[in-house]
Design an enzyme around this catalytic site. Structure first.
Site, mmCIF file in Angstrom:
data_model
loop_
_atom_site.group_PDB
_atom_site.id
_atom_site.type_symbol
_atom_site.label_atom_id
_atom_site.label_comp_id
_atom_site.label_asym_id
_atom_site.label_seq_id
_atom_site.Cartn_x
_atom_site.Cartn_y
_atom_site.Cartn_z
ATOM 1 N N ASP A 144 54.163 13.812 -18.680
ATOM 2 C CA ASP A 144 52.747 13.435 -18.607
ATOM 3 C C ASP A 144 52.145 13.557 -17.201
ATOM 4 O O ASP A 144 50.987 13.907 -17.040
ATOM 5 C CB ASP A 144 52.563 11.988 -19.107
ATOM 6 C CG ASP A 144 53.532 11.007 -18.454
ATOM 7 O OD1 ASP A 144 54.305 11.439 -17.562
ATOM 8 O OD2 ASP A 144 53.525 9.821 -18.815
ATOM 9 N N HIS A 145 52.945 13.307 -16.166
ATOM 10 C CA HIS A 145 52.370 13.227 -14.819
ATOM 11 C C HIS A 145 52.115 14.591 -14.174
ATOM 12 O O HIS A 145 51.362 14.683 -13.218
ATOM 13 C CB HIS A 145 53.295 12.424 -13.903
ATOM 14 C CG HIS A 145 53.226 10.941 -14.110
ATOM 15 N ND1 HIS A 145 53.564 10.341 -15.297
ATOM 16 C CD2 HIS A 145 52.859 9.939 -13.277
ATOM 17 C CE1 HIS A 145 53.411 9.028 -15.172
ATOM 18 N NE2 HIS A 145 52.988 8.751 -13.967
ATOM 19 N N ARG A 194 57.709 4.085 -8.093
ATOM 20 C CA ARG A 194 58.388 5.278 -7.589
ATOM 21 C C ARG A 194 59.420 4.930 -6.506
ATOM 22 O O ARG A 194 59.095 4.434 -5.445
ATOM 23 C CB ARG A 194 57.378 6.323 -7.093
ATOM 24 C CG ARG A 194 56.550 5.915 -5.917
ATOM 25 C CD ARG A 194 55.431 6.913 -5.672
ATOM 26 N NE ARG A 194 54.378 6.724 -6.659
ATOM 27 C CZ ARG A 194 53.077 6.891 -6.433
ATOM 28 N NH1 ARG A 194 52.646 7.283 -5.255
ATOM 29 N NH2 ARG A 194 52.187 6.682 -7.374
ATOM 30 N N ARG A 209 44.220 1.856 -11.682
ATOM 31 C CA ARG A 209 44.458 1.789 -10.239
ATOM 32 C C ARG A 209 43.371 2.487 -9.471
ATOM 33 O O ARG A 209 42.826 3.482 -9.949
ATOM 34 C CB ARG A 209 45.765 2.499 -9.902
ATOM 35 C CG ARG A 209 46.815 1.525 -9.772
ATOM 36 C CD ARG A 209 48.127 2.005 -9.313
ATOM 37 N NE ARG A 209 48.972 0.926 -9.733
ATOM 38 C CZ ARG A 209 50.227 1.022 -10.075
ATOM 39 N NH1 ARG A 209 50.820 2.172 -9.990
ATOM 40 N NH2 ARG A 209 50.880 -0.025 -10.453
ATOM 41 N N ASP A 244 58.290 3.344 -14.531
ATOM 42 C CA ASP A 244 56.873 3.457 -14.264
ATOM 43 C C ASP A 244 56.312 2.046 -14.284
ATOM 44 O O ASP A 244 56.670 1.239 -15.144
ATOM 45 C CB ASP A 244 56.201 4.311 -15.351
ATOM 46 C CG ASP A 244 54.801 4.683 -14.932
ATOM 47 O OD1 ASP A 244 54.601 5.814 -14.479
ATOM 48 O OD2 ASP A 244 53.908 3.818 -15.025
ATOM 49 N N SER A 255 53.184 1.288 -7.553
ATOM 50 C CA SER A 255 54.017 1.993 -8.520
ATOM 51 C C SER A 255 55.492 1.664 -8.386
ATOM 52 O O SER A 255 55.931 0.990 -7.467
ATOM 53 C CB SER A 255 53.825 3.492 -8.355
ATOM 54 O OG SER A 255 54.652 3.962 -7.329
HETATM 55 C C1 MIC Z 1 51.320 5.342 -11.087
HETATM 56 O O1 MIC Z 1 50.536 4.935 -11.947
HETATM 57 O O2 MIC Z 1 51.211 5.090 -9.879
HETATM 58 C C2 MIC Z 1 52.503 6.159 -11.518
HETATM 59 C C3 MIC Z 1 52.339 7.506 -11.003
HETATM 60 O O3 MIC Z 1 52.544 6.220 -12.922
HETATM 61 C C4 MIC Z 1 53.749 5.487 -10.953
HETATM 62 C C5 MIC Z 1 54.994 6.211 -11.169
HETATM 63 C C6 MIC Z 1 55.201 7.333 -10.207
HETATM 64 O O4 MIC Z 1 54.892 7.237 -9.046
HETATM 65 O O5 MIC Z 1 55.763 8.320 -10.654
HETATM 66 C C7 MIC Z 1 53.979 4.082 -11.470
HETATM 67 O O6 MIC Z 1 53.047 3.428 -11.849
HETATM 68 O O7 MIC Z 1 55.115 3.587 -11.412
HETATM 69 FE FE1 SF4 Z 2 49.797 7.959 -15.802
HETATM 70 FE FE2 SF4 Z 2 50.410 5.878 -14.229
HETATM 71 FE FE3 SF4 Z 2 47.869 6.670 -14.600
HETATM 72 FE FE4 SF4 Z 2 49.124 5.553 -16.579
HETATM 73 S S1 SF4 Z 2 48.634 4.613 -14.631
HETATM 74 S S2 SF4 Z 2 47.851 7.371 -16.701
HETATM 75 S S3 SF4 Z 2 51.198 6.316 -16.296
HETATM 76 S S4 SF4 Z 2 49.508 7.797 -13.601
#
Ligand code: MIC
Ligand code: SF4
Length: 775
Positions: free
Chosen positions: A109-110, A668, A469, A174, A666
């Site tokens: 998805d990312h 990560r 976010r 995630d 996140s």
């Molecule tokens: C996000 O919403 O910041 C992400 C991208 O989904 C991250 C995961 C990532 O950095 O791959 C998360 O929320 O953990």
């Molecule tokens: Fe994707 Fe994270 Fe955004 Fe949800 S919050 S849509 S999992 S990047």
């Protein structure tokens, strides 16, 4: 064939017998626990107790105080996405195990970048990320992991539709994994190595969480939606207020919120740092399970209701007297939904909230840009059938008055199932008719995967989204973009008004015939489609039936994937006179430490990814300069990754100084791996976000906290810092840092840490992975 049967036939769902077993264990453990302590339990406590590892002694568990002491749990599922999943699988492969020992899925998805629209963007992503997708797919087939192809949808939406179940425990790589709390599951975001360990059959460890109760009465009405509940809670708790806590929603008002509305709320618990959020099982969840083809699960949930809800006496006592909450919760928030107003949060932080009625005033006061450049709805947070129906209702009113949006409008459906369903039922067409463009079922603009060539570099602009976010640089990689968040229906209204100050509750729009009109509040929308969800095909690849024959290939010359080399074990010596790479000022999320967007490409290649180290961090020593600092070796101002590489080449380890809630956002683990890879020995912060602190520990970086926050001020740019008596590190101990200032003066400051015995072993071994490897 009805969609319900066909979904089940494909087997891509949590099996009934697995769920039955979970309920048996819940029953058994709760009984055991009640023999030791016969007190009423919250749902969060029940699910934790019901998943305790067999090594747990119930007597000591009863002695645990929330927020103090670790517990070991056996999760029922693991969910991975395509960017954190790469390092998770690379780490899992080091354990030398043939098949995952916990049900696991991967979701692509990312990595899909939003450029033009759904079909062509997905096609381009498959071409550009081919190597990574092939790696994930072949590893999934080999190790027994379910693989959801690019275009299938966003991890949390797909999990909610297919795998989440009331009373279950899931971890996911995630931070928005808690989305499944909307279906009564304890679902928790973790770093990749935590997930790899559970996939390898180990229990999962977490700090026994505190409990925050949110008591809901009344009913959402008019413009107010479930989004506003969580935006309101965020304004009360702030971005760190939920740290190490389970937020549990209950009360008569909770039973009035749809299952997907609940998921929106639990999803965004991540924005306040909560370990997870959860709702008790109720009829809304039952109808969601049935409509997503899981009537069998609804049936067993109905039979086990008392395991899947908080003990009714708790709600009863609190309804009679709020003071009683102290017996069950560390903190209580009360919201009467009858009185709740729609909220908007932002820019740059999800806890900067105000009701819509105060927005115009705030814009004036703070000089925010009133003109909206783009409006966006959808994402993993808000793309349910109910959300899209309410958004479409506003669109319909606009169409009837002959108007379109005044801003571009982008829609990201959360999954292919929801997209096909709202295509069939007409919501998408209504949105298209007011000007919407439909993007891929993927993260896209939510995570910086958004190409905006029309915006000049450095040009300030305002966007409104229904995402979760809004850190600087988050959506389009530009720190000047101001991101405001609200419900999907409100975002549509703002798109029609074209201005952030537009308040649909009182302001008028102009119809095509020049007359003025006010939008009506969105109609009550169906929570699930009358005709059931549309079935989807060709989006899922099951594990191979002959796993031995599947090869997982990583090209040695790959620019996208790199096999992981073990980090060196601790040499047993104190850290002596290490330079400070930077002292970070203010907010430093994982988006500041290891930005996403274009860097997502390199999530499987640690060396290349490390070039983004602290690119968004604000340097306290340099008047707020971003991403750069002083190289003590050559006295030049350079990017942090450049300086770190040079220190590393010279055999020098180094330290990061953090502010409050360092590493929020996140899951990560890259935000811990890249500093570790470039030689970071310790991070000393005023406080940490939960997942990031664990990630640092797991990757072998010493995570330390100032005893006195004010000592942060004592650290100077050209200090050398020693951290001494490391051989004596003990759980809950104090550690001393010695600051050698360049003027010859020396100061000592006390630091604390939250390591337990097992975690100290990770530090000594160089990383938790080194321990997994040697098993
Ligand atoms: C996000 O919403 O910041 C992400 C991208 O989904 C991250 C995961 C990532 O950095 O791959 C998360 O929320 O953990
Ligand atoms: Fe994707 Fe994270 Fe955004 Fe949800 S919050 S849509 S999992 S990047």
């Amino acid at each position: 064939m009805s969609s319900q049967n066909s979904l089940k036939l494909k087997g891509k769902t949590t099996k009934t017998d697995l769920v039955s077993k979970v309920y048996e264990k819940l029953q058994k453990n709760i009984l055991k626990f009640k023999q030791v302590s016969n007190k009423p339990l919250t749902l969060g406590e029940k699910i934790l107790i019901g998943h305790l590892d067999q090594s747990t002694d119930f007597m000591t568990f009863n002695g645990l105080t929330p927020g103090n002491g670790y517990i070991l749990l056996n999760p029922d599922r693991v969910a991975l996405q395509d960017v954190t999943g790469q390092t998770t699988i690379l780490q899992f492969m080091q354990a030398g195990i043939k098949q995952v020992l916990a049900p696991t899925t991967v979701h692509c998805d990312h990595l899909i970048q939003a450029r033009v629209g759904s079909a062509s963007d997905t096609k381009a992503a498959i071409y550009e990320n081919n190597e990574v997708y092939q790696f994930l797919e072949s590893a999934s087939r080999k190790y027994g992991i379910g693989f959801w192809k690019p275009g299938a949808g966003i991890i949390h939406q797909v999990v909610l539709e297919n795998y989440a179940f009331p009373g279950g425990l899931m971890i996911g790589t995630d931070s928005h994994t808690p989305n499944a709390g909307g279906l009564g599951m304890l679902a928790i975001g973790v770093g990749g190595l935590d997930a790899a360990e559970v996939m390898a059959g180990l229990p999962w460890e977490v700090l026994y969480p505190k409990r925050i109760g949110v008591y809901l009465t009344g009913k959402l009405n008019g413009w107010t939606s479930s989004k506003d509940i969580i935006l309101f809670v965020a304004s009360k708790l702030t971005v760190s207020g939920g740290t190490n806590a389970i937020i549990e929603y209950f009360g008569p008002g909770a039973r009035n919120v749809s299952c997907t509305g609940k998921a929106t709320i639990t999803n965004m618990g991540a924005e306040i740092g909560a370990t997870c959020s959860v709702f008790s099982y109720d009829s809304k969840m039952e109808s969601y399970l049935i409509s997503t083809g899981r009537k069998d699960l609804a049936d067993i949930a109905n039979k086990n209701k008392e395991l899947l809800t908080l003990d009714p006496i708790i709600e009863k006592e609190i309804s009679q007297n709020r003071e009683n909450a102290t017996k069950y919760f560390d903190q209580l928030i009360e919201i009467n939904l009858d009185d709740l107003e729609p909220y908007i949060v932002g820019p740059h932080t999800p806890d900067l909230a105000r009701p819509i009625s105060k927005m115009a005033e705030d814009i004036q006061k703070n000089n925010y840009l009133d003109t909206i450049s783009v409006s966006l709805i959808g994402s993993c947070t808000n793309s349910s059938y109910e959300d899209m129906s309410r958004a479409a209702d506003i669109a319909k009113q606009a169409i009837e008055k002959g108007i379109k949006t005044r801003t571009p409008l982008q829609v990201t459906p959360g999954s292919e199932m929801i997209r096909e369903t709202i295509e069939r039922d007409g919501q998408i067409q209504l949105l298209r008719d007011i000007g919407a463009n439909v993007l891929a079922n993927a993260c896209g603009p939510c995570i910086g995967q958004w190409s905006r060539p029309e915006i000049k570099k450095g040009e300030p602009n305002t966007i409104v989204t229904s995402y979760n976010r809004n850190f600087p640089g988050r959506n389009d990689g530009r720190r000047e973009t101001m991101n405001f968040i609200g419900s999907p229906e409100l975002v549509i209204a703002l798109a029609l008004g074209g201005r952030l100050s537009f308040n649909p509750l009182k302001d008028e729009l102009e119809a095509s015939d020049g007359t003025k009109f006010k939008l009506n509040p969105p109609k009550l929308a169906p929570e699930v489609p009358k005709e059931g969800f549309k079935d989807t095909v060709d989006i899922y690849v099951p594990p191979a039936t002959d796993p031995e024959s599947v090869a997982v290939v990583i090209d040695k010359n790959s620019q996208r994937l790199q096999a992981l080399e073990p980090f060196l074990e601790w040499d047993g010596n104190d850290f002596s006179k290490l330079p400070v790479l930077t002292k970070v000022m203010g907010k430093c999320t994982t988006d500041h430490i290891s930005p996403a967007g274009p860097w997502l490409m390199y999530r499987g290649h640690l060396d290349r990814l490390s070039d983004n180290l602290l690119l968004g961090a604000v340097n306290a020593f340099r008047d707020g300069e971003v991403g750069k600092g002083l190289n003590l070796l050559n006295k030049n101002i350079e990017t942090f990754s450049h300086i770190a590489r040079e220190y590393k080449q010279n055999g020098l380890k180094w330290i990061i100084i953090g502010d409050n809630n360092y590493g929020e956002g996140s899951s990560r683990e890259h935000a811990a791996m890249t500093p570790r890879y470039l030689g970071c020995a310790a991070v000393i912060a005023k406080s940490f976000a939960r997942i990031h602190e664990t990630n640092l520990k797991k990757q072998g970086i010493l995570a330390l906290t100032f005893v006195e926050s004010s000592n942060y001020e004592k650290i100077r740019e050209d200090d050398r810092i020693s951290i001494i008596n490391l051989r004596d590190l003990r759980p809950k101990g104090v550690v001393t840092a010695v600051l050698y200032h360049s003027d010859g003066t020396v100061e000592q400051i006390p630091l604390i840490h939250s390591y337990n015995d097992a975690q100290l072993k990770w530090f000594r071994a160089g990383s938790a992975l080194n321990i997994l490897r040697s098993r």
